[in-house]
Motif scaffolding. Structure first.
Motif, PDB file in Angstrom:
ATOM      1  N   ARG A  97       6.365  11.730   4.517  1.00  0.00           N
ATOM      2  CA  ARG A  97       5.564  12.530   4.985  1.00  0.00           C
ATOM      3  C   ARG A  97       4.131  12.515   4.292  1.00  0.00           C
ATOM      4  NH1 ARG A  97       3.899  17.597   4.197  1.00  0.00           N
ATOM      5  NH2 ARG A  97       5.556  18.099   2.944  1.00  0.00           N
ATOM      6  N   LYS A  98       4.283  12.637   2.903  1.00  0.00           N
ATOM      7  CA  LYS A  98       3.222  13.009   1.821  1.00  0.00           C
ATOM      8  C   LYS A  98       2.621  11.520   1.504  1.00  0.00           C
ATOM      9  CE  LYS A  98       5.299  16.939  -0.366  1.00  0.00           C
ATOM     10  NZ  LYS A  98       6.236  17.311  -1.753  1.00  0.00           N
ATOM     11  N   ALA A 142       2.491   9.326   3.820  1.00  0.00           N
ATOM     12  CA  ALA A 142       1.499   8.968   5.020  1.00  0.00           C
ATOM     13  C   ALA A 142       0.150   9.585   5.195  1.00  0.00           C
ATOM     14  CB  ALA A 142       2.427   9.325   6.219  1.00  0.00           C
ATOM     15  N   ALA A 143       0.313  11.153   4.473  1.00  0.00           N
ATOM     16  CA  ALA A 143      -0.738  11.854   4.528  1.00  0.00           C
ATOM     17  C   ALA A 143      -1.809  11.200   3.532  1.00  0.00           C
ATOM     18  CB  ALA A 143      -0.484  13.229   3.874  1.00  0.00           C
ATOM     19  N   ARG A 144      -1.417  10.750   2.105  1.00  0.00           N
ATOM     20  CA  ARG A 144      -2.084  10.113   1.321  1.00  0.00           C
ATOM     21  C   ARG A 144      -2.976   8.982   1.911  1.00  0.00           C
ATOM     22  NH1 ARG A 144      -2.501   9.570  -4.467  1.00  0.00           N
ATOM     23  NH2 ARG A 144      -2.100  11.994  -4.511  1.00  0.00           N
ATOM     24  N   LEU A 145      -2.184   8.007   2.732  1.00  0.00           N
ATOM     25  CA  LEU A 145      -2.680   6.832   3.539  1.00  0.00           C
ATOM     26  C   LEU A 145      -3.411   7.262   4.598  1.00  0.00           C
ATOM     27  CD1 LEU A 145       0.350   4.644   2.729  1.00  0.00           C
ATOM     28  CD2 LEU A 145      -1.808   4.482   1.629  1.00  0.00           C
ATOM     29  N   HIS A 146      -3.630   8.681   5.267  1.00  0.00           N
ATOM     30  CA  HIS A 146      -4.299   8.929   6.351  1.00  0.00           C
ATOM     31  C   HIS A 146      -3.535   8.450   7.485  1.00  0.00           C
ATOM     32  CE1 HIS A 146      -7.140  10.656   3.571  1.00  0.00           C
ATOM     33  NE2 HIS A 146      -7.465   9.340   3.108  1.00  0.00           N
ATOM     34  N   ALA A 147      -1.993   8.387   7.785  1.00  0.00           N
ATOM     35  CA  ALA A 147      -1.448   7.691   8.767  1.00  0.00           C
ATOM     36  C   ALA A 147      -0.575   8.756   9.098  1.00  0.00           C
ATOM     37  CB  ALA A 147      -0.976   6.427   8.142  1.00  0.00           C
ATOM     38  N   GLY A 148       0.016   8.398  10.435  1.00  0.00           N
ATOM     39  CA  GLY A 148       1.155   9.339  10.800  1.00  0.00           C
ATOM     40  C   GLY A 148       2.314   8.996  10.253  1.00  0.00           C
ATOM     41  N   ARG A 166       0.797  -1.290   0.050  1.00  0.00           N
ATOM     42  CA  ARG A 166       0.095   0.099   0.050  1.00  0.00           C
ATOM     43  C   ARG A 166       0.641   1.312   0.048  1.00  0.00           C
ATOM     44  NH1 ARG A 166      -3.714   0.887   4.736  1.00  0.00           N
ATOM     45  NH2 ARG A 166      -4.732   2.402   3.111  1.00  0.00           N
TER      46      ARG A 166
END
Length: 229
Positions: free
Chosen positions: A39-40, A42-48, A19
């Motif tokens: 970071r980006k 993680a944001a796409r995956l709605h995760a920290g 994923r």
């Protein structure tokens, strides 16, 4: 230890490398490699962001995984019986993959890709020539084809990027630069270039790639016929 040797965290967890890599590839397809960071992703995956470090240590590891993911698109579904067709198929599939994922051009030609898909692509290319010449000749032949592909793909992708950056198609750019080129050729300092401009046949990128590839394969064929030279 490479990223492929390091085990993933035990499941059940909401994330996995598959994923993460899919999200990174999507970001790169949209905005190039500069659009990719942990970071980006993680944001796409709605995760920290810190959660991704359980799977991937650096952005370079992420790039390695992304390159290997695209190599799955390069790997032929069936192995052609003829070495020449096998290397031609390899080259064209690499070009098509790079046009779908332009960022791949920036990562071709560097360190060898060690992921399972990339290794399978290399295995397919080497095995196509197995037994036709000594090992060093086979290695140089595959390296030569790969070097041609890398250079041609990078040039084509650079042209596409230039068109987007300037808003000018290749034809528009030629028209805009035409007066300057005409003045320079009129000086008589560039006779060979003048003949090329006035009398040469212009071809599209796909035709140029295919013709150049055939010339490289002709050279490989000549070398295979006399490996002792």
């Amino acid at each position: 230890m490479t990223v492929w040797d390091r085990p993933e965290p035990p499941r059940p967890v909401p994330l996995d490398r598959e994923r993460i890599v899919a999200a990174a590839v999507a970001l790169a397809d949209e905005g190039g490699l500069e659009a990719v960071s942990l970071r980006k992703v993680a944001a796409r995956l709605h995760a920290g962001p810190m959660r991704l470090y359980r799977y991937i240590s650096t952005k370079e590891e992420l790039f390695d995984l992304m390159v290997d993911e695209v190599h799955a698109e390069i790997l032929p579904e069936e192995r052609p019986g003829d070495w020449r067709e096998a290397l031609r198929l390899h080259a064209h599939r690499t070009r098509r993959a790079a046009l779908r994922h332009e960022w791949l051009a920036d990562l071709l030609g560097g360190r060898p890709s060690l992921g399972p898909n990339a290794l399978a692509v290399t295995e397919a290319a080497l095995s196509a020539l197995d037994g036709l010449a000594d090992l060093d000749t086979v290695l140089r032949a595959v390296e030569t084809v790969n070097a041609y592909c890398t250079g041609a793909i990078r040039r084509e992708v650079a042209g596409l990027r230039a068109e987007r950056a300037t808003g000018l198609s290749k034809r528009d750019w030629q028209r805009a630069a035409g007066p300057h080129v005409t003045r320079m050729l009129a000086t008589g300092r560039f006779p060979a270039l003048a003949r090329a401009v006035h009398d040469g046949t212009e071809v599209d990128a796909e035709t140029s790639f295919a013709v150049g590839l055939d010339w490289v394969l002709d050279a490989v064929a000549a070398r295979l016929a006399r490996p002792e030279v």
